[in-house]
Write a protein that holds these residues in place. Structure first.
Motif, PDB file in Angstrom:
ATOM      1  N   LEU A   1       0.802  -1.215   0.000  1.00 26.20           N
ATOM      2  CA  LEU A   1       0.000   0.000   0.000  1.00 26.20           C
ATOM      3  C   LEU A   1       0.839   1.271   0.000  1.00 26.20           C
ATOM      4  O   LEU A   1       1.796   1.407   0.773  1.00 26.20           O
TER       5      LEU A   1
ATOM      6  N   GLN B   1     -13.343   1.785   2.649  1.00 26.10           N
ATOM      7  CA  GLN B   1     -11.986   1.637   2.136  1.00 26.10           C
ATOM      8  C   GLN B   1     -10.949   2.055   3.173  1.00 26.10           C
ATOM      9  O   GLN B   1      -9.892   1.420   3.305  1.00 26.10           O
TER      10      GLN B   1
ATOM     11  N   ASN C   1     -11.026  -0.553   6.223  1.00 29.65           N
ATOM     12  CA  ASN C   1     -10.358  -1.813   5.885  1.00 29.65           C
ATOM     13  C   ASN C   1      -8.847  -1.682   5.975  1.00 29.65           C
ATOM     14  O   ASN C   1      -8.161  -2.587   6.467  1.00 29.65           O
ATOM     15  N   ALA C   2      -8.308  -0.571   5.491  1.00 34.30           N
ATOM     16  CA  ALA C   2      -6.861  -0.364   5.549  1.00 34.30           C
ATOM     17  C   ALA C   2      -6.387  -0.280   6.994  1.00 34.30           C
ATOM     18  O   ALA C   2      -5.360  -0.881   7.364  1.00 34.30           O
TER      19      ALA C   2
ATOM     20  N   ASN D   1      -6.644  -3.791   8.696  1.00 36.14           N
ATOM     21  CA  ASN D   1      -5.646  -4.773   8.261  1.00 36.14           C
ATOM     22  C   ASN D   1      -4.266  -4.521   8.855  1.00 36.14           C
ATOM     23  O   ASN D   1      -3.377  -5.366   8.727  1.00 36.14           O
TER      24      ASN D   1
ATOM     25  N   PRO E   1      -2.937   0.158  -3.270  1.00 49.17           N
ATOM     26  CA  PRO E   1      -2.026  -0.966  -3.479  1.00 49.17           C
ATOM     27  C   PRO E   1      -1.439  -0.863  -4.883  1.00 49.17           C
ATOM     28  O   PRO E   1      -1.952  -0.122  -5.726  1.00 49.17           O
TER      29      PRO E   1
ATOM     30  N   TRP F   1      -2.758  -5.078   0.484  1.00 46.94           N
ATOM     31  CA  TRP F   1      -4.123  -5.345   0.032  1.00 46.94           C
ATOM     32  C   TRP F   1      -4.005  -6.112  -1.284  1.00 46.94           C
ATOM     33  O   TRP F   1      -3.754  -5.550  -2.317  1.00 46.94           O
TER      34      TRP F   1
END
Length: 424
Positions: free
Chosen positions: A148, A200, A203-204, A207, A269, A301
Motif C-alpha cells: 500500500l 476503504q 479496511n486499511a 488490516n 495498493p 491489500w
C-alpha cells in the motif's frame, strides 16, 4: 550444483535457471504427466505455462482460468467439500486464505513435497509466514502482493493550498491522525470529499492490526478487540465531518469518481495504479500522483498463493510447477506482463522492477516505490476462518449504511450481529 544454479538465477533474475533444476520427476515416473492449474482474473501465466512445458517435455499443463475471484473461490470450497474436481495447483487469493488454512488437512505441506532448494529465503518473510497453518505447515507458495501507498490528486491539493510534490506530501500521510487532520483542512477549504468511502479507509486501518476479527484460537474478537471499535469510531467520525464521498468501491459511481475528482486521496495498493489510469482516463494523466507513504507505516491489500490439494494425483510434480511459477524470474515476467507485484526478495532487487516508471503518475519509479512499501509490512495479520467474509459482507455494508444515514452505533450493532452469524 542445482542449488548453486538456482541461487545464481535468483540473484541475476534471468529466465529459465530454476527450470533447469526442476526436471526429472516426470521422467522418473516413466511417461507423460498431465497437470492442471486453476487461477482467477489475471496471473500472467499463459506464456509461462507454455515455457514450462517446453522445458519439461514430459509434462503437459491444462490451465483453468476464471474471470472473477468470488465465483472461483466458491467453486474451490465446493470441490473441497466434495473431495473431487480440484486442479493439481490451485490459486488462492489472500482474502480467502484464512478459510483455506482452516482446512489445511486437505492440502499438501509444500515444505515436505516441494523442491528442496525452495526455502523461506525466497520470499518476504511476512508473505511466507502468512502461507502457513497453525501447525507450521506451508500450504501456499506466495505469488504477488499488494503493498500500500497513497494516491492523490495533485491539482486538487494545489487548489486547497496543500503541498503536491510526492516528497512534500509525505507528512500528510505519516499517521492516521495526520491523514484525517489534512482531510479536515481539505474539506474546510474546498467543501469536497477527502477519500472515496468509509469502508476503504476502515479496511486499511483494520488490516494493520496484529489480529483481525478473530483471536489466534479462532474466537470472535469483534467486541473484545477494542482497536476494531476505535477504528470504526475514527472513520465514521471523519465521514460525518464530510471527508467521505460515500462511493461503494468498484461500483459505476466509484469508477467515474476517479475522472470527476469526487475524492482527493485513494488508498493505493500497487495494482490500483492500473485502476486509476483506466477510470480517470488519459485526460487526467499527470493529475494523479503516488507517494511512498501510508498512514500507520505500511500495509498490504491483495496477492495470492499457489497450493497443492491432496486431491492431486501428482503432488510432487504439482509442487514443482508451483515452485517454478513463484520463482523470482517468473514473477518478474508476470509483473512485466500484468503488473502483478512480486513477493520474492530477489525480484524486488531486480533492475527490471526497480527501473520501471509510470508516465501517467509523473514518471515516478513505481517499481522502486512499491518495493520500498512491501518491505514496510511487518508480521502478517492473524485471520480466522470467516475473516474475509466479515470484512467484505458485514463491515463494508454496515459502513455504507452509516454513510446513508444510520448512526455509527446502529452500524456497529449490524457488524456485531453479522459477524456472530458468520462465526457460528
Amino acid at each position: 550444483m542445482c542449488r548453486a544454479v538456482a541461487l545464481a538465477a535468483a540473484i541475476a533474475v534471468v529466465g529459465g535457471g530454476l527450470a533447469a533444476c526442476g526436471g526429472g520427476q516426470e521422467q522418473a515416473s516413466g511417461g507423460k504427466v498431465e497437470l492442471s492449474i486453476g487461477t482467477f482474473t489475471e496471473f500472467g501465466y499463459e506464456e509461462l505455462l507454455a515455457e514450462y512445458q517446453r522445458l519439461h517435455p514430459g509434462i503437459t499443463v491444462k490451465h483453468n482460468k476464471t474471470g472473477q475471484g468470488g465465483p472461483y473461490h466458491q467453486q474451490l470450497f465446493t470441490k473441497l467439500g466434495a473431495n473431487k474436481g480440484l486442479e493439481d495447483v490451485v490459486a488462492v487469493e489472500e482474502g480467502y486464505l484464512s478459510d483455506v488454512l482452516a482446512k489445511s488437512n486437505l492440502f499438501n505441506n509444500l515444505e515436505e513435497i516441494g523442491p528442496e532448494d525452495v526455502t523461506a529465503a525466497r520470499w518476504l518473510d511476512w508473505k511466507y509466514q502468512a502461507g502457513k497453518d497453525k501447525k507450521g505447515a506451508l500450504i501456499g507458495y506466495g505469488t504477488d502482493v499488494g503493498p500500500l501507498a497513497m494516491c492523490y490528486r495533485k491539482d486538487l491539493f494545489e487548489a486547497a493550498g496543500l503541498p503536491s510534490d510526492p516528497e512534500a506530501v509525505k507528512p500528510l500521510f505519516a499517521s492516521w491522525d495526520a491523514y484525517f487532520a489534512a482531510g479536515d483542512e481539505y474539506v474546510r477549504k474546498t467543501g469536497k470529499a477527502w477519500f472515496d468511502s468509509d469502508a476503504q479507509i476502515f479496511n486499511a486501518m483494520h488490516n494493520q492490526l496484529p489480529t483481525g476479527f478473530f483471536t489466534p484460537d479462532d474466537t470472535l474478537a469483534i467486541e473484545s478487540n477494542a482497536a476494531i471499535r476505535q477504528n470504526w469510531n475514527t472513520v465514521t467520525a471523519a465521514g460525518a465531518r464530510g471527508q467521505t464521498a460515500k462511493l461503494t468501491a468498484f461500483s459505476n459511481e466509484w469508477n467515474s469518481g476517479f475522472k470527476s475528482a469526487a475524492f482527493a486521496t485513494k488508498t493505493c495498493p500497487s495494482w490500483m495504479l492500473g485502476v486509476v489510469k483506466a477510470q480517470a482516463g488519459p485526460e487526467n494523466a499527470g493529475k494523479w500522483a503516488v507517494t511512498a507513504a501510508f498512514p500507520g507505516g505500511g500495509g498490504n491489500w491483495g496477492g495470492s498463493y499457489l497450493t497443492v490439494p491432496k486431491q492431486s494425483k501428482h503432488p510432487r510434480e504439482a509442487a514443482e510447477l508451483a515452485a517454478w511459477l513463484t520463482a523470482p524470474e517468473q514473477q518478474i515476467k508476470a509483473f512485466l506482463k500484468t503488473g502483478n507485484f512480486p513477493s520474492q526478495v530477489a525480484a524486488l532487487e531486480s533492475p527490471q522492477l526497480l527501473d520501471t516508471t509510470d508516465a501517467y503518475f509523473g514518471g515516478i519509479k513505481s517499481g522502486q516505490l512499491f518495493a520500498e512499501q512491501a518491505r514496510k509490512v511487518a508480521k502478517p495479520q492473524y485471520k480466522g476462518p470467516g475473516d474475509g467474509r466479515i470484512q467484505e459482507t458485514v463491515t463494508s455494508t454496515a459502513l455504507q449504511a452509516v454513510e446513508q444515514g444510520a448512526t455509527p452505533d446502529e452500524g456497529w450493532q449490524r457488524v456485531v450481529d453479522g459477524a456472530e452469524k458468520i462465526a457460528r
